[in-house]
Design a protein around this motif. Structure first.
Motif, short mmCIF file in Angstrom:
data_model
loop_
_atom_site.label_atom_id
_atom_site.label_comp_id
_atom_site.label_asym_id
_atom_site.label_seq_id
_atom_site.Cartn_x
_atom_site.Cartn_y
_atom_site.Cartn_z
N ILE A 1 0.58 -1.25 0.38
CA ILE A 1 -0.01 0.00 -0.51
C ILE A 1 1.09 1.11 -0.31
N GLY A 2 2.41 1.45 0.10
CA GLY A 2 3.05 2.43 0.00
C GLY A 2 2.52 3.31 1.79
N PHE A 3 2.89 4.42 0.87
CA PHE A 3 2.41 4.96 2.12
C PHE A 3 1.27 5.16 2.75
N LYS A 4 0.64 5.04 2.04
CA LYS A 4 -0.45 5.45 2.48
C LYS A 4 -1.78 5.09 4.25
N THR A 5 -2.48 5.95 4.24
CA THR A 5 -2.82 5.56 5.96
C THR A 5 -3.55 4.44 6.04
N GLY A 6 -2.73 3.65 7.07
CA GLY A 6 -3.57 2.18 7.47
C GLY A 6 -5.39 1.93 7.96
N THR A 7 -5.80 1.06 7.45
CA THR A 7 -7.45 0.60 7.53
C THR A 7 -7.97 0.53 9.50
N GLY A 8 -6.97 0.52 10.15
CA GLY A 8 -6.85 1.08 11.36
C GLY A 8 -7.00 2.83 11.71
N GLY A 9 -6.25 3.15 10.68
CA GLY A 9 -6.73 4.58 10.86
C GLY A 9 -5.30 5.53 11.16
N SER A 10 -3.73 4.00 11.01
CA SER A 10 -2.55 4.43 11.61
C SER A 10 -1.66 5.02 10.61
N SER A 11 -1.00 5.57 10.51
CA SER A 11 -0.05 6.52 9.22
C SER A 11 0.75 5.09 9.14
N GLY A 12 0.69 4.12 8.89
CA GLY A 12 1.11 2.68 8.08
C GLY A 12 2.69 2.58 8.12
N VAL A 13 3.12 2.79 7.37
CA VAL A 13 4.25 3.00 6.94
C VAL A 13 5.84 3.49 7.85
N SER A 14 5.05 4.43 8.15
CA SER A 14 5.50 5.66 9.05
C SER A 14 5.66 5.25 10.40
N TYR A 15 4.55 4.31 11.10
CA TYR A 15 3.62 4.23 12.60
C TYR A 15 5.31 2.92 12.29
N LEU A 16 5.15 2.05 11.77
CA LEU A 16 5.94 0.07 11.42
C LEU A 16 7.79 1.16 11.54
#
Length: 272
Positions: free
Chosen positions: A238-253
């Protein structure tokens, strides 16, 4: 070739499928979108949750064993945790066969459901000593689960009991650490750093504690590998899209990769 003695009459006996409750396990993969690749997505996450269940089973018993100075028993459990971790790390390679275009075909079916909400992953983090207070709010929908998670959140993690084992072995440990507020993530302490340094400088005298330290390093190393593969798989799909749960996705990880569970066990390598 027919084998004599193979049991074929199970009218009065339990079968393999009944023992494992495969009727429930194998009927739990319900695709909400009907898309072919959603089956892969569901199975990978369900399998990972089963492995996490075993990790928690072993970690929690290891914590009890360390508290009772039964270190060899704990070593067996922690070694098993490391082997299980290798399985869930490799699971990301299978999920990575899902392409961005394929995932977009059913992503909306997830709604706000996300791996970020995995309560077993949270329990593993709690057992390893990583506590984030805002996380508990996610689980308020289920009071029984929320109570279970709160108890785990407030309980000592495996590094807390390892530090107490150092104190029982005669090391001068800051007394405030031995009965602290375990809902606060441990940040490190000079007395703990000094104790581990002594352990690593005199392995023969402190063999069991040395072994404990190395088992913990194995687990943190593997957990960080799991986090990295998680991050790269998400980025790939998904690249750098926001996660389905609302997290920043890759940035958070990526931020999570910076956290250390057992800081002194990494620092001691530089000091030796």
């Amino acid at each position: 070739m027919t084998e004599k003695g193979i049991h074929t009459d199970f009218k009065e006996n339990m079968t393999y499928g009944e023992y494992l409750r495969l009727d429930k396990v194998l009927s739990s993969q319900e695709r909400l979108s009907g898309h072919h690749d959603e089956m892969l997505f569901i199975v990978i996450h369900q399998v990972s949750e089963l492995w996490m269940k075993l990790i928690l089973h072993e970690l929690n018993t290891a914590i009890e064993s360390i508290e009772h100075d039964e270190l060899p028993e704990a070593f067996k459990m922690l070694a098993r945790v490391s082997r299980v971790q290798s399985q869930i790390i490799q699971a990301w390679d299978v999920l990575a066969t899902l392409t961005p275009a394929e995932y977009m075909e059913f992503r909306e079916s997830l709604g706000r459901a996300s791996g970020f909400q995995s309560y077993q992953n949270r329990q593993i983090e709690f057992a390893l000593g990583f506590k984030q207070p805002h996380i508990l709010k996610i689980y308020e929908k289920d009071p029984e689960l929320a109570q279970e998670l709160t108890a785990a959140y407030q309980a000592p993690g495996i590094y807390d009991v390892a530090i107490r084992a150092l104190a029982r072995a005669g090391f001068s440990i800051n007394p405030e650490l031995l009965d602290r507020d375990y809902s606060v993530t441990y940040q490190g302490d000079p007395t703990v750093a000094d104790a581990w340094l002594q352990v690593y400088r005199d392995v023969d005298t402190y063999w069991d504690l040395y072994q404990l330290a190395e088992k913990l390093v194995d687990i943190e190393d593997s957990h960080q590998q799991w986090r990295f593969r998680h991050m790269k798989t998400v980025e790939r799909i998904i690249g750098f899209k926001t996660g389905t749960g609302g997290s920043s996705g890759v940035s958070y990880l990526k931020q999570m990769l910076e956290h250390q569970f057992f800081p002194e066990l990494w620092d001691v390598r530089t000091k030796l």
